[in-house]
Design a protein around this motif. Structure first.
Motif, PDB file in Angstrom:
ATOM      1  N   ASN A  12      -4.234  -7.474  -5.813  1.00 32.61           N
ATOM      2  CA  ASN A  12      -4.015  -6.106  -4.609  1.00 32.61           C
ATOM      3  C   ASN A  12      -2.893  -5.353  -5.520  1.00 32.61           C
ATOM      4  N   TYR A  14      -0.331  -2.871  -4.558  1.00 32.02           N
ATOM      5  CA  TYR A  14       0.655  -2.606  -3.806  1.00 32.02           C
ATOM      6  C   TYR A  14       1.435  -1.384  -4.337  1.00 32.02           C
ATOM      7  N   ASP A  68       1.629  -2.709   1.292  1.00 31.37           N
ATOM      8  CA  ASP A  68       0.282  -2.666   1.323  1.00 31.37           C
ATOM      9  C   ASP A  68      -0.217  -1.610   1.980  1.00 31.37           C
ATOM     10  N   GLU A  69      -0.544  -0.347   1.115  1.00 32.45           N
ATOM     11  CA  GLU A  69      -0.755   0.871   1.899  1.00 32.45           C
ATOM     12  C   GLU A  69      -2.429   0.860   2.013  1.00 32.45           C
ATOM     13  N   GLU A  70      -3.035  -0.217   1.493  1.00 30.51           N
ATOM     14  CA  GLU A  70      -4.641  -0.156   2.199  1.00 30.51           C
ATOM     15  C   GLU A  70      -4.554  -0.438   3.507  1.00 30.51           C
ATOM     16  N   LYS A  71      -3.548  -1.072   4.162  1.00 34.89           N
ATOM     17  CA  LYS A  71      -3.534  -1.561   5.733  1.00 34.89           C
ATOM     18  C   LYS A  71      -2.816  -0.171   6.246  1.00 34.89           C
TER      19      LYS A  71
END
Length: 162
Positions: A12, A14, A68-71
């Protein structure tokens, strides 16, 4: 919401924010900084939405914050809030976390930090061997951090010093 350090998945990517101190943390400082960051990150939010985040203290001198900028994307206000807590820590312990005019490197197995101008002068004069590893605080993602935070001199930004 926090990503516990042990749950960080290496694949991932991040967002990473690195705060380099000018000196190693004393044991008591590291403990208090850890407590403050755990407290802050447990409530860190962007526009009321919790940010999935974590941190680690690398080499007892560098604070690495992961988001975690996907969230959820960190907003300007949330980054300002992080800057505020980091400024409080910096002011309390005089760590130079916001001084970007310094260079950190490993020489003979020891982390050393110098003012950038002094580092450049010592490299040019041969007072520092080119057989060192140099830290790069400009990494923006966790994968960049993992692969390129500490590099041999010849592969680092410092290799361009003439």
């Amino acid at each position: 919401m926090k990503i516990e350090e042990s749950n960080i998945v290496e694949t991932n990517d991040y967002r990473v924010i690195i705060y380099p101190a000018s000196r190693p943390f004393e044991t008591k400082e590291a403990k208090i900084i850890t407590e403050k960051l755990f407290d802050f990150l447990s409530t860190w939010a962007a526009h009321g939405k919790p940010l999935s985040s974590s941190f680690k203290i690398e080499k007892n001198q560098f604070i690495v914050i992961c988001v975690d900028e996907e969230k959820e994307m960190a907003s300007g206000c949330s980054i300002d809030a992080l800057g505020k807590i980091m400024k409080e820590i910096d002011d309390e312990y005089h760590l130079g976390l916001f001084d970007r005019m310094k260079a950190s490197f490993i020489e003979n197995g020891e982390v050393k930090t110098l003012k950038l101008i002094d580092f450049k002068t010592k490299i040019r004069n041969g007072e520092i061997s080119k057989d060192i590893q140099v830290f790069d605080f400009s990494k923006n993602t966790y994968l960049e951090f993992l692969g390129n935070f500490l590099l041999p001199f010849e592969r680092s930004w410092a290799a361009s010093i003439k």
